[in-house]
Every structure is written in structure tokens, then in C-alpha cells.
Design a protein around this motif. Sequence first.
Motif, PDB file in Angstrom:
ATOM      1  N   ASN A 217     -14.417  19.940  41.161  1.00 41.58           N
ATOM      2  CA  ASN A 217     -15.041  19.387  39.962  1.00 41.58           C
ATOM      3  C   ASN A 217     -16.520  19.149  40.214  1.00 41.58           C
ATOM      4  O   ASN A 217     -16.908  18.694  41.293  1.00 41.58           O
ATOM      5  N   LYS A 218     -17.333  19.445  39.215  1.00 40.97           N
ATOM      6  CA  LYS A 218     -18.754  19.146  39.276  1.00 40.97           C
ATOM      7  C   LYS A 218     -19.194  18.672  37.895  1.00 40.97           C
ATOM      8  O   LYS A 218     -19.046  19.395  36.904  1.00 40.97           O
ATOM      9  N   LEU A 219     -19.738  17.452  37.820  1.00 37.03           N
ATOM     10  CA  LEU A 219     -20.145  16.856  36.555  1.00 37.03           C
ATOM     11  C   LEU A 219     -21.589  16.397  36.647  1.00 37.03           C
ATOM     12  O   LEU A 219     -21.981  15.727  37.606  1.00 37.03           O
ATOM     13  N   ILE A 220     -22.401  16.762  35.633  1.00 35.02           N
ATOM     14  CA  ILE A 220     -23.797  16.367  35.557  1.00 35.02           C
ATOM     15  C   ILE A 220     -24.044  15.717  34.204  1.00 35.02           C
ATOM     16  O   ILE A 220     -23.732  16.299  33.156  1.00 35.02           O
ATOM     17  N   LEU A 221     -24.600  14.499  34.219  1.00 34.07           N
ATOM     18  CA  LEU A 221     -24.936  13.763  33.001  1.00 34.07           C
ATOM     19  C   LEU A 221     -26.430  13.455  33.016  1.00 34.07           C
ATOM     20  O   LEU A 221     -26.963  12.994  34.028  1.00 34.07           O
ATOM     21  N   TYR A 222     -27.091  13.687  31.878  1.00 30.54           N
ATOM     22  CA  TYR A 222     -28.535  13.443  31.808  1.00 30.54           C
ATOM     23  C   TYR A 222     -28.886  12.863  30.443  1.00 30.54           C
ATOM     24  O   TYR A 222     -28.385  13.316  29.403  1.00 30.54           O
ATOM     25  N   SER A 223     -29.758  11.855  30.445  1.00 27.17           N
ATOM     26  CA  SER A 223     -30.244  11.259  29.200  1.00 27.17           C
ATOM     27  C   SER A 223     -31.745  11.036  29.309  1.00 27.17           C
ATOM     28  O   SER A 223     -32.225  10.466  30.291  1.00 27.17           O
ATOM     29  N   ASP A 224     -32.467  11.475  28.294  1.00 30.11           N
ATOM     30  CA  ASP A 224     -33.929  11.366  28.279  1.00 30.11           C
ATOM     31  C   ASP A 224     -34.346   9.988  27.768  1.00 30.11           C
ATOM     32  O   ASP A 224     -33.806   9.487  26.778  1.00 30.11           O
ATOM     33  N   TYR A 225     -35.321   9.370  28.444  1.00 28.28           N
ATOM     34  CA  TYR A 225     -35.786   8.039  28.056  1.00 28.28           C
ATOM     35  C   TYR A 225     -36.576   8.056  26.746  1.00 28.28           C
ATOM     36  O   TYR A 225     -36.536   7.099  25.974  1.00 28.28           O
ATOM     37  N   VAL A 226     -37.302   9.152  26.501  1.00 26.87           N
ATOM     38  CA  VAL A 226     -38.236   9.186  25.375  1.00 26.87           C
ATOM     39  C   VAL A 226     -37.578   9.711  24.112  1.00 26.87           C
ATOM     40  O   VAL A 226     -37.689   9.119  23.029  1.00 26.87           O
ATOM     41  N   ASN A 227     -36.901  10.840  24.217  1.00 30.16           N
ATOM     42  CA  ASN A 227     -36.319  11.493  23.041  1.00 30.16           C
ATOM     43  C   ASN A 227     -34.814  11.209  22.963  1.00 30.16           C
ATOM     44  O   ASN A 227     -34.037  11.681  23.793  1.00 30.16           O
TER      45      ASN A 227
END
Length: 322
Positions: A243-253
Motif C-alpha cells: 500500500n502507498k498513500l499520499i495526501l496533500y492539501s494546499d494552504y493558500v488555495n
Amino acid sequence: MKFKIFTLLVFLTSHFLNATILNDSLALKKDSISVISHWKTKNKLNLLFTQNSFVNWNAGGNNSIAGIIKVQLTKNYKNNHMTWSNELKSNYGLNKEEDRELRKTEDLFEVNSTFGYRKNVKSNWYNSAKFSFKTQYTNGYKYPDTDTPISRFFAPAYLFLGVGSEYADKANNFKLYLSPITNKTTFVFDRTLANKGSYGVEEATYDDDGNLLTKGENTKMEFGMLVSGEWKTEVMTNIQMGNKLILYSDYVNNYGNIDFDWEINFDLTINKYVTANIGSHFLFDDDVRNKKDIDDDGILETIGPKIQLKQVLGVGFLYNFQ
């Protein structure tokens, strides 16, 4: 006189033997030191195939053949306090079905590198820096339309660069990476796609007559939070799940809107050289707008981001090398 000469010969002989033994012992010691390395290399070449063939088959069906080549090169460094993991992945797949054009099924070029340092050798936590780059080789299309590419080489390409902490549990094949500061840069080095604002870049502007005023941007930079995890385990004899999971959230948009990238693969080992693979890949990126021919007029219209899904099932050959 003879006694003195004999004594001299014995002295020279013993001195020569002692020197030879010392040199041999030093050479052995040097060789033993030279083979001790903190680097470990593991490389894999995998060829997967699927094939369907029909002759006078009453239920119907089209003859087809598909193949995927996967290359994974890893070179990792580890000592008491420091780790440096490096990985290069390259996948490419094609499918040919009767009475239909050759189509691409897999296309990936990816480089990952993670550097970690810990003060306590008993701790599983490392202060880490992570680099990741991903793109593709050839044009992508919304089949059956093969005249208008929706992606190209370096359009898009993604670069992640950040710092944080990584938890590495080697005994359980588990890794967790937390980064409060990660830069994500999206590259769209194709003028047509950039002008359309594909993959989140700033699109071109036009006047009322359709004349170009400003070109679309080729890059988009974001700063946000990244969380990623990897876990491998043997679910049954000769069946390994990864399993490989990547989560990303932008601070500005649109902070709080999470992009996710999840891969789950089952590798079935038949013998040393023959393997089978079952895999699924789920992807959601708010910057990737789905296109669809709504009015059946051949014109693709943007309808917004959608969950992307890819599944793979194949049997093939595996070759490990260094």
C-alpha cells in the motif's frame, strides 16, 4: 665466516617471511573493510501480459493483447544515524484490440528521494527531507479521439520538495512521513494545454474577437501539508500486499480540500522468474478537470474534478538484478 653468512641468510629470510605475512594480513583486512558497505541496491524488471483470443466463439468477443513493462531501481544508504532512500520507477504499457488503434494503458516516470537523520539510534523517528518528481513519456488521449492530446511529456509534471519527520518501522515494513511544509510545483510545458489552463495553471486570456491577450502559465506553485505512508505485508504464502498513500492539501488555495493518491498492489510469486500482479490506483486532484463530450458534438467540455481509477491484472516475468 660461513656461520656469519648463514646467520645473515636466516635473518633476511625470516624478515622477508614476516613482511609477506604482514602484507597479506593487511590486504585481507583491507578487503574485509572494503566489502562492508552501508549501501544496498535492489533492482527489478517486470513484464506483464494479458491476451484474449476468440475463434468461432458464440458469446462473441474481440481479440486483444496487452503488455506492461515496469522498471524499479532502488539504492538505499543506512548507518546508525542516517538514511537516504532513492528510487526510480518507469512504467509503460500498450493495448491492441482487434479493429481498434493501439492505445496506451500505462505511462510513468518517477523519481523519489528521502534523506533522514536521527540523534537516537534506538528511535524510529527521523528528521527528513523528501524530493519527488513525476511525469510521463508520450501523449495521452481521451479515446477514441486521437487528434487532441490531453497530456504530453512534461505536461503535466509534478515536483514535491519538503521537510518533516518520518517514522520507519523496518520490522513491519511500515513508513509514515509527515511534512508541514511542502512545495508542490506543477509544470505544463505545452502551449496548447497551458493556454487551456490544464492541470490548474493560469489559463490564457482572449479579447471578444478571440485574439490572444496573455499566454497561459507553464507552472503553478503551491505550499501545503503532505502526509504519506507505505506498508507491505505477506497476506498469504507467496502473496505480498503493498500500500502507498499520499495526501496533500494546499494552504493558500482551498485549504482542507485534500488531493489523494492511493496505490494497492498484490504480487503473487509463482517461482523465481514468473509472477502475477493485481493492482488498483485511486487518484483525486482538484486541479485536474475532467472533460466529457456532453452534447455528442465531438467537443470536450470541462465538468470538474473526478476520482480517477485504474486497475491492472497481469501475469509475466520478473528479473532481479543489481
